[in-house]
Design an enzyme around this catalytic site. Structure first.
Site, PDB file in Angstrom:
ATOM      1  N   LYS A 153      -0.107  45.494   7.717  1.00 13.37           N
ATOM      2  CA  LYS A 153       0.162  45.548   8.885  1.00 13.37           C
ATOM      3  C   LYS A 153      -0.535  44.994   9.742  1.00 13.37           C
ATOM      4  O   LYS A 153      -1.435  44.272   9.319  1.00 13.37           O
ATOM      5  CB  LYS A 153      -0.438  47.094   9.282  1.00 13.37           C
ATOM      6  CG  LYS A 153      -0.652  47.313  11.318  1.00 13.37           C
ATOM      7  CD  LYS A 153      -1.470  49.188  11.064  1.00 13.37           C
ATOM      8  CE  LYS A 153      -2.808  48.478  11.410  1.00 13.37           C
ATOM      9  NZ  LYS A 153      -2.736  47.972  12.608  1.00 13.37           N
ATOM     10  N   PHE A 185       1.831  46.543  17.461  1.00  9.25           N
ATOM     11  CA  PHE A 185       2.021  46.419  18.132  1.00  9.25           C
ATOM     12  C   PHE A 185       1.354  48.023  20.112  1.00  9.25           C
ATOM     13  O   PHE A 185       0.923  47.076  20.274  1.00  9.25           O
ATOM     14  CB  PHE A 185       2.965  45.786  18.861  1.00  9.25           C
ATOM     15  CG  PHE A 185       2.900  43.971  18.818  1.00  9.25           C
ATOM     16  CD1 PHE A 185       2.027  43.773  17.344  1.00  9.25           C
ATOM     17  CD2 PHE A 185       3.556  43.180  19.076  1.00  9.25           C
ATOM     18  CE1 PHE A 185       2.105  42.420  17.149  1.00  9.25           C
ATOM     19  CE2 PHE A 185       3.965  42.265  18.301  1.00  9.25           C
ATOM     20  CZ  PHE A 185       2.771  41.352  17.904  1.00  9.25           C
ATOM     21  N   LYS A 186       1.455  48.944  18.598  1.00  9.63           N
ATOM     22  CA  LYS A 186       1.821  49.962  19.348  1.00  9.63           C
ATOM     23  C   LYS A 186       1.867  50.124  20.451  1.00  9.63           C
ATOM     24  O   LYS A 186       1.517  50.034  21.989  1.00  9.63           O
ATOM     25  CB  LYS A 186       0.048  50.281  19.577  1.00  9.63           C
ATOM     26  CG  LYS A 186      -0.707  50.630  18.911  1.00  9.63           C
ATOM     27  CD  LYS A 186      -1.819  51.231  18.986  1.00  9.63           C
ATOM     28  CE  LYS A 186      -3.118  51.184  17.725  1.00  9.63           C
ATOM     29  NZ  LYS A 186      -3.172  50.112  17.058  1.00  9.63           N
ATOM     30  N   LEU A 187       3.619  49.771  20.265  1.00  9.69           N
ATOM     31  CA  LEU A 187       4.515  49.717  21.549  1.00  9.69           C
ATOM     32  C   LEU A 187       4.609  51.062  22.488  1.00  9.69           C
ATOM     33  O   LEU A 187       4.287  51.803  22.240  1.00  9.69           O
ATOM     34  CB  LEU A 187       5.808  49.159  20.852  1.00  9.69           C
ATOM     35  CG  LEU A 187       6.168  48.189  20.227  1.00  9.69           C
ATOM     36  CD1 LEU A 187       7.336  48.475  19.312  1.00  9.69           C
ATOM     37  CD2 LEU A 187       5.951  46.916  20.643  1.00  9.69           C
ATOM     38  N   ALA A 188       4.331  50.378  23.366  1.00 10.06           N
ATOM     39  CA  ALA A 188       4.546  52.078  24.985  1.00 10.06           C
ATOM     40  C   ALA A 188       5.559  50.964  26.404  1.00 10.06           C
ATOM     41  O   ALA A 188       4.660  50.637  27.116  1.00 10.06           O
ATOM     42  CB  ALA A 188       3.017  51.667  25.307  1.00 10.06           C
ATOM     43  N   ASP A 189       6.509  51.015  26.298  1.00 10.92           N
ATOM     44  CA  ASP A 189       6.911  50.001  26.888  1.00 10.92           C
ATOM     45  C   ASP A 189       8.800  51.146  27.636  1.00 10.92           C
ATOM     46  O   ASP A 189       8.406  52.097  26.588  1.00 10.92           O
ATOM     47  CB  ASP A 189       7.277  48.551  27.057  1.00 10.92           C
ATOM     48  CG  ASP A 189       7.523  48.033  28.223  1.00 10.92           C
ATOM     49  OD1 ASP A 189       8.221  48.648  29.283  1.00 10.92           O
ATOM     50  OD2 ASP A 189       6.677  47.198  28.737  1.00 10.92           O
ATOM     51  N   TYR A 205     -13.471  55.542   2.116  1.00  8.06           N
ATOM     52  CA  TYR A 205     -12.632  55.385   1.651  1.00  8.06           C
ATOM     53  C   TYR A 205     -12.500  56.642   1.020  1.00  8.06           C
ATOM     54  O   TYR A 205     -12.940  57.798   0.011  1.00  8.06           O
ATOM     55  CB  TYR A 205     -12.457  54.231   0.485  1.00  8.06           C
ATOM     56  CG  TYR A 205     -13.163  53.359   1.390  1.00  8.06           C
ATOM     57  CD1 TYR A 205     -12.256  52.425   2.210  1.00  8.06           C
ATOM     58  CD2 TYR A 205     -14.294  52.235   0.498  1.00  8.06           C
ATOM     59  CE1 TYR A 205     -12.571  51.220   3.437  1.00  8.06           C
ATOM     60  CE2 TYR A 205     -14.978  51.568   1.859  1.00  8.06           C
ATOM     61  CZ  TYR A 205     -13.644  51.221   2.762  1.00  8.06           C
ATOM     62  OH  TYR A 205     -14.700  49.964   3.316  1.00  8.06           O
ATOM     63  N   GLY A 237     -13.275  52.902   6.003  1.00  8.04           N
ATOM     64  CA  GLY A 237     -14.309  51.006   6.577  1.00  8.04           C
ATOM     65  C   GLY A 237     -15.240  51.306   7.542  1.00  8.04           C
ATOM     66  O   GLY A 237     -15.946  51.521   8.358  1.00  8.04           O
ATOM     67  N   ARG A 269     -10.893  45.080   8.914  1.00  4.17           N
ATOM     68  CA  ARG A 269     -12.250  44.289   8.159  1.00  4.17           C
ATOM     69  C   ARG A 269     -12.704  44.097   6.713  1.00  4.17           C
ATOM     70  O   ARG A 269     -13.349  43.686   6.606  1.00  4.17           O
ATOM     71  CB  ARG A 269     -12.666  44.557   9.685  1.00  4.17           C
ATOM     72  CG  ARG A 269     -13.053  43.829  11.462  1.00  4.17           C
ATOM     73  CD  ARG A 269     -13.316  44.812  11.709  1.00  4.17           C
ATOM     74  NE  ARG A 269     -13.090  45.960  12.225  1.00  4.17           N
ATOM     75  CZ  ARG A 269     -13.429  46.574  12.863  1.00  4.17           C
ATOM     76  NH1 ARG A 269     -14.566  46.021  13.628  1.00  4.17           N
ATOM     77  NH2 ARG A 269     -12.929  48.124  13.190  1.00  4.17           N
TER      78      ARG A 269
HETATM   79  O1  3DU Z   1     -11.172  48.888  11.708  1.00  7.82           O
HETATM   80  P1  3DU Z   1     -10.633  48.113  10.768  1.00  7.82           P
HETATM   81  O2  3DU Z   1     -10.406  46.756  10.958  1.00  7.82           O
HETATM   82  O3  3DU Z   1     -10.071  48.906   9.101  1.00  7.82           O
HETATM   83  O4  3DU Z   1      -9.299  47.937  11.092  1.00  7.82           O
HETATM   84  C1  3DU Z   1      -8.368  49.342  11.708  1.00  7.82           C
HETATM   85  C2  3DU Z   1      -6.646  48.861  12.182  1.00  7.82           C
HETATM   86  O5  3DU Z   1      -6.239  50.318  11.903  1.00  7.82           O
HETATM   87  C3  3DU Z   1      -6.829  48.107  13.327  1.00  7.82           C
HETATM   88  O6  3DU Z   1      -5.477  47.008  12.953  1.00  7.82           O
HETATM   89  C4  3DU Z   1      -5.765  48.821  13.957  1.00  7.82           C
HETATM   90  O7  3DU Z   1      -5.516  47.911  15.616  1.00  7.82           O
HETATM   91  C5  3DU Z   1      -5.726  50.257  13.327  1.00  7.82           C
HETATM   92  N1  3DU Z   1      -5.374  51.524  14.914  1.00  7.82           N
HETATM   93  C6  3DU Z   1      -7.114  51.735  14.380  1.00  7.82           C
HETATM   94  O8  3DU Z   1      -8.161  50.970  13.901  1.00  7.82           O
HETATM   95  C7  3DU Z   1      -7.176  53.100  15.223  1.00  7.82           C
HETATM   96  C8  3DU Z   1      -5.799  53.411  15.634  1.00  7.82           C
HETATM   97  O9  3DU Z   1      -6.257  54.895  16.106  1.00  7.82           O
HETATM   98  C9  3DU Z   1      -4.862  53.125  15.223  1.00  7.82           C
HETATM   99  C10 3DU Z   1      -5.118  51.750  14.564  1.00  7.82           C
END
Ligand code: 3DU
Length: 212
Positions: A29, A59-63, A172, A166, A187
């Site tokens: 993603k 990009f969580k499109l919202a347009d 997990y 995480g 991360r």
């Molecule tokens: O916390 P992480 O580093 O494991 O990343 C989580 C990813 O999932 C990050 O790309 C973020 O934009 C996405 N995401 C959320 O964290 C929470 C949501 O509700 C939707 C997407």
């Protein structure tokens, strides 16, 4: 199943590392921070020949439909796109879905976000939008296990992908055990000293939890 993990790539990883990981990932993603860092051209080059099931643009499109379609058009190397459901159907998600269908691409809609402040006031509305649009899948926070179970019950076989594992506190394997298909992990993998080793460990934890 190859893996239950979708790598959330919000920061560049080298091609060598990605190549090493491809067989242990379901998908990748990509987020706005990555594309702003590398630019579209380099992002495409980096991901082009990776052997994963889906490259999902988050990009969580919202347009309005027109703008969302022009964004998708510029990222045609990806297989799937995430949009917000709260924007509604007419003139927005209906147009996006039609365009993605015509180009054999997948749509995921955000159903429940993982952060604390996400409101459930709009749950009925969001569920109606999901029903009307019928996307390939939905995003439900892995920090909200009850929501995963609820959406799995309401939406049958629709794919559920869950972030929040995480770094955001969810363990997990818990999202998958609650009914999600894949866990989105960023991360904890890309910031690890050895991302490939971190991914393998996470895969093993999920596998063990699913088996028990
Ligand atoms: O916390 P992480 O580093 O494991 O990343 C989580 C990813 O999932 C990050 O790309 C973020 O934009 C996405 N995401 C959320 O964290 C929470 C949501 O509700 C939707 C997407």
């Amino acid at each position: 199943m190859k893996s239950r993990v979708i790598l959330a790539m919000d920061k560049p990883l080298s091609y060598q590392i990605l190549k090493e990981m491809e067989n242990e990932l379901y998908g990748i993603k990509i987020g706005l921070p990555l594309v702003l860092d590398l630019g579209v051209h380099k992002t495409r080059e980096l991901l082009n020949d990776l052997n994963v099931e889906e490259i999902i643009v988050d990009f969580k499109l919202a347009d309005i439909g027109f703008i969302m379609k022009s964004i998708v058009e510029k990222l045609s190397f990806a297989s799937s796109f995430i949009a917000h459901s709260f924007i509604g159907v007419k003139g927005a998600l209906d147009e996006l879905k039609k365009y993605l269908d015509a180009n054999s691409k997948n749509l995921y809609l955000v159903a429940v976000m993982s952060h604390e402040g996400w409101s459930t006031l709009f749950t009925d509305y969001i569920k109606n939008v999901i029903r009307e649009i019928s996307p390939k899948g939905i995003v439900v926070g892995g920090t909200k296990l009850d929501s995963i179970t609820e959406y799995r019950k309401d939406f049958g076989k629709m794919t559920i992908i869950s972030p929040g594992m995480g770094s955001q506190g969810a363990s997990y394997g818990d999202a998958v055990c609650a009914g999600a298909d894949y866990e989105i992990i960023g991360r904890s993998i890309y910031n690890a000293e050895n991302p490939f080793a971190a991914l393998r460990t996470i895969n093993k934890i999920i596998e063990d939890k699913v088996m028990n």
